[in-house]
Design an enzyme around this catalytic site. Sequence first.
Site, PDB file in Angstrom:
ATOM      1  CE  LYS A  52      -4.338  -1.499   0.177  1.00 25.93           C
ATOM      2  NZ  LYS A  52      -5.377  -1.099  -0.780  1.00 25.93           N
ATOM      3  CB  SER A 309      -0.698  -8.489  -0.992  1.00 27.95           C
ATOM      4  OG  SER A 309      -1.629  -9.201  -0.189  1.00 27.95           O
TER       5      SER A 309
END
Length: 415
Positions: A52, A309
């Site tokens: 992110k 992720s």
Amino acid sequence: MEDFADTALATTARMRGLFPATPLQRNDFLSDRFGADIWLKREDLSPVRSYKIRGAFNAMRKVRAEAPDQSLFVCASAGNHAQGVAFVCRHFGVQGVIFMPVTTPQQKIGKTRTFGGDNVEIRLIGDYFDDTLASAQAFCAEAGGHFLSPFDDDHVIEGQASVAVEILEDLETPPDILVLPVGGGGLSAGMTDYFREMSPQTEIIYVEPAGGTSLAAALRAGQPVTLPKIDSFVDGAAVARIGQKTFAVLKDVDPADVLSAPEDRICLTILEMLNIEGIVLEPAGALSINVLDDLAERVRGKTVVCVTSGGNFDFERLPEVKERAQRYSGVKKYFILRLPQRPGALRGFLDLLGPDDDISRFEYLKKSARNFGSVLIGIETSDAANFVGLFKRLDAADFVYQDITTDETLAQFLI
């Protein structure tokens, strides 16, 4: 006009001033298991332990280039996006106001505050994320800030594409198969756009949590739709509605290439990677590895990249993860036993247990019946096949029981 690949390359180069490329590591354990050459793109090793930071950096950089006086950025997030925004706010020396639900764990609040320091203010508003989001957007409009979307933003999508840039830079030849987790679609859209241009021969597999299949639903409907309910266990990817901009990139994906991963099976992957490889993954970070079992025939002999992720795992969740993994693999079961209220009845039941059967829960549910009592029993064993023998012995001894392991309603109230 600069094409997407050129933009992604330039964005990635600028990102090196903030943090080095995350590792692309060959995983021998998974490669041996599946007879493939399996690599993990370790986004769980970024400065904020998720990808992110990439989208937040690029979006904030672009906004400041277009409006140098913009010094207030606002977001709503209970997790990785908040931490990425906080880190980047401190990097650029701007102020960030981050709205989080009141129910956000203190661990996530603390990490966000650590990354942002004095550049970030955290506001806890709303029991549910929709309320938090509405408050954040209302404040942003009133204060004249810039709202940073977690995924449905062109600049965010460009930033997430830097993951794809690094993969193709690190591998001598492009992978045969790329496995991507999907939530709101920012990562998958950015990486898909880049691979379509730079390595169109690479097959892309998309993975959603079973309790939040927003991409699959959008592909069926031909447009983004809002799921009536989601399971928030995979909090980094369980999104009720995929983004409009991200779906514009993903709308031509073959629905057969969109897989779903059951939440309990994800728990098995989290434990396996932790215990065998020493890799800490959050539920969303385990998605791409989790579906390798479903792809076993397809990946054999191929070069495969799985994007892990995120690794923001709260270890207070570990008992729940272990419990769900055991239930999924069949080595732990719960059942309600109707036990005669007479001396020796309990001993008769205990004598039927095998040498590897261990009682983990024993609780009377009803004590008013004079002849029989209902007992909630949890049993752990070394092999799921042991339960076959146990239930045969219970049947032969005329014990009445009900297996409630997979009964979601009863499990919610009793387990």
